[in-house]
Write a protein that holds these residues in place. Structure first.
Motif, PDB file in Angstrom:
ATOM      1  N   GLY A 195      37.639  35.856  44.700  1.00 37.44           N
ATOM      2  CA  GLY A 195      37.389  34.471  44.308  1.00 37.44           C
ATOM      3  C   GLY A 195      38.239  34.080  43.111  1.00 37.44           C
ATOM      4  N   ALA A 196      39.337  34.819  42.922  1.00 35.64           N
ATOM      5  CA  ALA A 196      40.270  34.526  41.829  1.00 35.64           C
ATOM      6  C   ALA A 196      41.654  34.925  42.303  1.00 35.64           C
ATOM      7  N   SER A 197      42.643  34.062  42.076  1.00 31.82           N
ATOM      8  CA  SER A 197      43.963  34.392  42.609  1.00 31.82           C
ATOM      9  C   SER A 197      44.948  34.826  41.533  1.00 31.82           C
ATOM     10  N   ASN A 198      44.556  34.698  40.261  1.00 30.88           N
ATOM     11  CA  ASN A 198      45.441  35.195  39.196  1.00 30.88           C
ATOM     12  C   ASN A 198      44.615  35.779  38.050  1.00 30.88           C
ATOM     13  N   LEU A 203      43.176  42.919  40.402  1.00 27.01           N
ATOM     14  CA  LEU A 203      43.849  41.997  41.337  1.00 27.01           C
ATOM     15  C   LEU A 203      44.676  42.767  42.369  1.00 27.01           C
ATOM     16  N   GLU A 258      44.221  34.975  34.918  1.00 30.76           N
ATOM     17  CA  GLU A 258      43.418  34.058  34.093  1.00 30.76           C
ATOM     18  C   GLU A 258      42.108  33.697  34.781  1.00 30.76           C
ATOM     19  N   GLU A 259      42.185  33.420  36.084  1.00 27.50           N
ATOM     20  CA  GLU A 259      40.962  33.081  36.828  1.00 27.50           C
ATOM     21  C   GLU A 259      40.000  34.274  36.855  1.00 27.50           C
ATOM     22  N   LEU A 260      40.572  35.454  37.044  1.00 26.07           N
ATOM     23  CA  LEU A 260      39.721  36.649  37.088  1.00 26.07           C
ATOM     24  C   LEU A 260      39.057  36.909  35.737  1.00 26.07           C
ATOM     25  N   LYS A 261      39.826  36.723  34.667  1.00 23.14           N
ATOM     26  CA  LYS A 261      39.269  36.959  33.326  1.00 23.14           C
ATOM     27  C   LYS A 261      38.053  36.069  33.080  1.00 23.14           C
ATOM     28  N   LYS A 262      38.093  34.842  33.602  1.00 22.81           N
ATOM     29  CA  LYS A 262      36.949  33.939  33.428  1.00 22.81           C
ATOM     30  C   LYS A 262      35.693  34.519  34.069  1.00 22.81           C
ATOM     31  N   LYS A 263      35.877  35.298  35.121  1.00 24.75           N
ATOM     32  CA  LYS A 263      34.725  35.883  35.815  1.00 24.75           C
ATOM     33  C   LYS A 263      34.230  37.171  35.172  1.00 24.75           C
TER      34      LYS A 263
END
Ligand SMILES: [Zn+2]
Length: 384
Positions: free
Chosen positions: A79-82, A68, A84-89
């Motif tokens: 395409g992820a701002s935090n 990040l 948790e969102e990045l971990k999903k990817k």
């Protein structure tokens, strides 16, 4: 009393006795020489244990938090701002497969385009291992990235710099293994092997082969591994993961592999198993990685101790710690809880990592002496 008990522990350990004096297990089986730890105390002991890791890819060990931050520096849209969102990817979830796994690396390929970011992620990986009690680690990287951005030499030099700095700052030794992809043409593979051999005095200890085991047999790279051996590089090859024991045999007999990455399917052919034991080729086993990529159906039947009882040196590694969301401590615990490994089994596995390392013999002996001191301190703290 303490000394007598320690002597007893040492004797039991040297004889590789399967009955551990301190074990995560059923207290009903307790006796005078046996002390049982609850899960928390066992985990604390595993965290404190001086551990070794032989199979861990830098590409899979980049912290989401760092991705990040670097995306902001290099103006990359994740395409992820935090976190948790990045971990999903970028992290594997149950039910996903090998194809899903390969896509996890796409969002952060930019990290490998810049020497500064490479130095940072290499540093942080070694730092993270040191913080969880790893005393020796062999990290691997495939240095063929986007060559229009950074050359093979540029990648390797930046990674080595980051690793060296972290090894100076923390109580850990780390070395680099250069990984080839099985899909490479022979000529590219040879280029990578030459770059690895040129850095033998700067921390590169070995050459690895990874990637599509099904369509690209190791024998295709015989010439490259002949060269690596002639240059004094050690050899480890991913085999017996997607393909059965034939792939392991090829790695050993054609490509001079001293260690096998994974080797989880070795038990399918008793003759190959015997050959691995005869050669004392170490298996770099990665339990949760195998589970998450569906190579094994559960960890309860994971064959690590089956192979160990056949006289094969086994080790435990994370493979890709941040893609699988793992720590080495967690992997040791998983094997204790799912397969009943005792602290002494884990001690032996950690020691296997030193004895099977690609260090020169004198450095191995020095490392083992330091490891022994820390291990003795741990046992001493656990004794009544
Ligand atoms: Zn691997």
């Amino acid at each position: 009393m303490k000394i007598a008990l320690l002597a007893l522990l040492q004797t039991a350990w040297l004889a590789a006795a399967p009955l551990p004096p301190i074990k995560l297990g059923d207290p009903a089986q307790s006796n005078a020489e046996t002390r049982f730890l609850d899960r928390e105390a066992f985990q604390a002991a595993v965290r404190e244990m001086p551990k070794t890791e032989l199979h861990t890819h830098l590409e899979g060990a980049v912290r989401p938090e760092t991705i990040l931050e670097l995306a902001e520096v290099y103006q990359v849209d994740l395409g992820a701002s935090n976190v948790e969102e990045l971990k999903k990817k970028i992290q594997m979830r149950p039910g996903e497969n090998l194809l899903d796994f390969l896509k996890k690396f796409d969002p952060f390929r930019f990290v490998f385009d810049h020497p500064e970011s490479l130095r940072r992620v290499a540093y942080e990986m070694v730092e993270e291992e040191a913080r969880e009690g790893v005393v020796y680690s062999e990290i691997r990287i495939n240095p063929v990235k986007r060559e229009d951005k950074l050359s093979i030499d540029g990648v390797l030099d930046a990674v080595l710099e980051g690793m060296h700095q972290a090894s100076e700052d923390y109580a850990i030794e780390s070395r680099l293994i250069v990984s080839l992809n099985r899909s490479y043409p022979l000529e590219s593979a040879m280029r990578v092997a030459r770059a690895a051999a040129a850095r033998k005095d700067r921390g590169v200890v070995g050459l690895d082969l990874a990637g599509d085991e099904v369509h690209h047999p190791a024998s295709k790279f015989k010439e490259v591994f002949d060269y690596a051996q002639s240059q004094g590089l050690h050899i480890t090859i991913h085999a017996g993961e997607a393909v059965g024991p034939d792939s392991i045999r090829q790695a050993l007999e054609v490509c001079h592999a001293e260690r096998i990455g994974h080797g989880v399917r070795l038990g399918e052919d008793p003759a190959v198993l015997q050959e691995v034991a005869r050669r004392q080729a170490t298996l770099e086993m990665c339990p949760s990685s195998n589970l998450l990529i569906n190579v094994v159906k559960d960890l309860k039947s994971y064959p690590l101790m089956t192979y160990a009882h056949q006289g094969i040196p086994v080790t435990i590694s994370t493979d890709d710690r941040h893609i699988f969301d793992l720590t080495l401590t967690g992997e040791y615990m998983a094997m204790a809880e799912q397969c009943g490994l005792s602290l002494q089994d884990l001690e032996k596995i950690s020691l296997n990592g030193i004895r099977s390392s690609f260090l020169p013999e004198l450095e191995k002996a020095r490392l083992e002496a330091r490891w022994r001191e820390r291990m003795d301190a741990l046992w001493s703290g656990l004794s009544p």
